[in-house]
Design a protein around this motif. Structure first.
Motif, PDB file in Angstrom:
ATOM      1  N   TYR A 238      10.935   0.715  -7.191  1.00 30.54           N
ATOM      2  CA  TYR A 238       9.790   0.069  -7.819  1.00 30.54           C
ATOM      3  C   TYR A 238      10.276  -0.883  -8.910  1.00 30.54           C
ATOM      4  O   TYR A 238       9.670  -1.925  -9.159  1.00 30.54           O
ATOM      5  CB  TYR A 238       8.865   1.117  -8.446  1.00 30.54           C
ATOM      6  N   VAL A 239      11.337  -0.474  -9.572  1.00 27.18           N
ATOM      7  CA  VAL A 239      11.992  -1.303 -10.587  1.00 27.18           C
ATOM      8  C   VAL A 239      13.389  -1.634 -10.083  1.00 27.18           C
ATOM      9  O   VAL A 239      14.085  -0.781  -9.529  1.00 27.18           O
ATOM     10  CB  VAL A 239      12.090  -0.552 -11.931  1.00 27.18           C
TER      11      VAL A 239
ATOM     12  N   LEU B 193       1.604   5.602  -7.242  1.00 32.01           N
ATOM     13  CA  LEU B 193       1.662   5.241  -8.655  1.00 32.01           C
ATOM     14  C   LEU B 193       0.569   5.921  -9.472  1.00 32.01           C
ATOM     15  O   LEU B 193      -0.598   5.884  -9.114  1.00 32.01           O
ATOM     16  CB  LEU B 193       1.540   3.722  -8.816  1.00 32.01           C
ATOM     17  N   GLY B 194       0.979   6.524 -10.587  1.00 26.98           N
ATOM     18  CA  GLY B 194       0.041   7.083 -11.539  1.00 26.98           C
ATOM     19  C   GLY B 194      -0.066   6.190 -12.766  1.00 26.98           C
ATOM     20  O   GLY B 194       0.615   5.160 -12.860  1.00 26.98           O
ATOM     21  N   LYS B 195      -0.894   6.599 -13.744  1.00 35.19           N
ATOM     22  CA  LYS B 195      -1.117   5.768 -14.937  1.00 35.19           C
ATOM     23  C   LYS B 195       0.179   5.554 -15.720  1.00 35.19           C
ATOM     24  O   LYS B 195       0.467   4.444 -16.183  1.00 35.19           O
ATOM     25  CB  LYS B 195      -2.169   6.397 -15.837  1.00 35.19           C
ATOM     26  N   THR B 196       0.979   6.607 -15.861  1.00 32.73           N
ATOM     27  CA  THR B 196       2.247   6.464 -16.586  1.00 32.73           C
ATOM     28  C   THR B 196       3.155   5.459 -15.896  1.00 32.73           C
ATOM     29  O   THR B 196       3.799   4.629 -16.552  1.00 32.73           O
ATOM     30  CB  THR B 196       2.956   7.827 -16.690  1.00 32.73           C
TER      31      THR B 196
ATOM     32  N   ASN C 240       0.827  -1.209   0.000  1.00 31.48           N
ATOM     33  CA  ASN C 240       0.000   0.000   0.000  1.00 31.48           C
ATOM     34  C   ASN C 240       0.863   1.262   0.000  1.00 31.48           C
ATOM     35  O   ASN C 240       0.552   2.245  -0.680  1.00 31.48           O
ATOM     36  CB  ASN C 240      -0.938   0.009   1.222  1.00 31.48           C
ATOM     37  N   ASP C 241       1.944   1.235   0.768  1.00 31.65           N
ATOM     38  CA  ASP C 241       2.860   2.379   0.788  1.00 31.65           C
ATOM     39  C   ASP C 241       3.460   2.622  -0.588  1.00 31.65           C
ATOM     40  O   ASP C 241       3.623   3.772  -1.014  1.00 31.65           O
ATOM     41  CB  ASP C 241       3.990   2.148   1.805  1.00 31.65           C
TER      42      ASP C 241
END
Length: 430
Positions: A400-401, A367-370, A361-362
């Motif tokens: 995130y990556v 995160l956005g659509k892009t 959740n954090d």
């Protein structure tokens, strides 16, 4: 309440502090044999520097263990070199770091270390240096005393001003912006005095530059890498791995450092693509190292073996994430013990899932659509559509990556994020 159980989890929770292993007692308690090849790489570049003034850039994901490795490297080489290791985060407000105050911090820390080791520098020379520092940091004249102990206190005062006083940092920047050569000359003078007195070459290691915002890092390394390479002794700089994905900056860095860039890879839990399949088996080399990290921090009676393996897998091979997941598990257990004193509490799969959901959740809330589109392409192709896209670099910087290196460089989505992508219909998990 079982006080013994509470105490045990409190100790484990304390062991999971996100700190690099800097002190010898910490190394003895918690260090796992890892990164010896990288230490050998750094040692070769330092030892074989043709002119003794090489600049090295050390990179890797945040939390992959760079600080601990640099501390170990400095210990191994300190008999041969006058090593000065410091964190830029301890010296300057991170939002205010620039190339000028990095160089000024080098000067302050060289002098501080010389005082701490009682390097035999002529007193008149030291007094002149103290006056130079004091004048440029608006330090009261009354602090300019000849005694070495007072000099050391003066340097501590100057360090605190550099860290906390924005007006002092602004004055330093204004003074040296157009006459940087004067600052570099002073740094070189201090280093020369140390080298003459100790008969050791100077090696400065600056940690935590990789934790700066990408915009500030770009400014420092894109526009001012030449300035950072001017001191005539060896320096190791740290840098975020995302910066080296930008062609222009990476080319400048490679040129100015003679390709002396050392990357600390993330531990590869799975071979490329293997984690897409049900019942995929993780690589034993990686799970052994990360499993040992957990064993040194959490007693085996407090964690189920199968849960420990899941924590390793969901870390993605990043030490920081391994610690973060484990720490969240301990927090849940400590709360449970206090709510239900008679409960037999252990870190099991139920506790693990609660921790993963919290961390997911954090992650996901930002995160956005892009971002989702980029993560989808990384998951499907092990590579973004545009590795220089700012949004991709932000995702890489934010873990995130994750970047992995074998005979090629490839990327994957952080294991905790995969479920978020599945729930949003961005990917199909087998």
């Amino acid at each position: 309440m079982s006080q013994d159980l509470l105490n045990s989890f409190q100790e484990a929770y304390s062991n999971l502090e996100l700190f690099p292993l800097m002190e010898r007692n910490e190394m003895e308690r918690f260090r796992v044999e890892y990164g010896d090849d990288l230490i050998a790489d750094l040692n070769q570049l330092v030892e074989d520097s043709p002119n003794g003034d090489g600049k090295i850039v050390f990179t890797g994901h945040r939390g992959c263990g760079k600080s601990t490795l640099l501390a170990e490297f400095s210990r191994q080489i300190q008999d041969k070199y006058f090593v000065v290791l410091f964190s830029i985060a301890d010296k300057i407000e991170m939002s205010a770091v620039n190339h000028i105050n990095i160089l000024f911090a080098i000067a302050v820390n060289l002098m501080t270390e010389a005082e701490a080791r009682r390097v035999d520098i002529p007193q008149s020379t030291k007094e002149a240096l103290y006056k130079w520092f004091a004048t440029r940091t608006r330090t009261e004249e009354s602090n300019l005393q000849a005694e070495v102990s007072i000099g050391f206190d003066l340097l501590k005062l100057i360090s605190s001003k550099l860290k906390a006083d924005a007006s002092v940092r602004d004055e330093i920047k204004q003074e040296f912006e157009r006459k940087l050569s004067d600052l570099v000359a002073r740094i070189n003078e201090i280093a020369a005095l140390i080298q003459a007195a100790t008969k050791q070459n100077v090696l400065v290691i600056i940690d935590d530059l990789d934790k700066l915002d990408l915009g500030r890092v770009n400014e420092i390394y894109r526009d001012n890498i030449k300035a950072l390479c001017q001191p005539n002794f060896q320096i190791i700089y740290t840098i975020p791995i995302a910066v080296l994905r930008e062609t222009f900056i990476s080319t400048i860095i490679a040129t100015e450092t003679n390709d002396q860039v050392v990357a600390m890879p993330v531990l590869k839990i799975f071979d490329k693509g293997k984690n897409r399949f049900l019942n995929a088996q993780p690589r034993p080399e990686a799970t052994k190292i990360l499993g040992e990290v957990l064993q040194k921090r959490i007693p085996s009676e407090l964690i189920a073996a199968e849960t420990a393996e899941k924590i390793v897998i969901y870390s993605g091979g990043v030490l920081r994430e391994l610690i973060r997941i484990s720490k969240e598990c301990c927090r849940i257990c400590l709360r449970t013990i206090r709510r239900n004193p008679s409960a037999k509490v252990i870190i099991d799969d139920k506790i693990f899932l609660q921790a993963i959901n919290k961390i997911r959740n954090d992650f996901s809330i930002r995160l956005g659509k892009t971002d989702i589109d980029i993560l989808q392409s990384v998951y499907e192709q092990f590579m973004p559509n545009d590795p220089k896209q700012p949004e991709f670099l932000d995702l890489l910087h934010g873990l995130y990556v994750l970047e992995y290196r074998t005979d090629e460089t490839w990327y994957d989505v952080h294991p905790i994020i995969i479920e978020s992508l599945r729930r949003q219909g961005a990917i199909n998990v087998k």
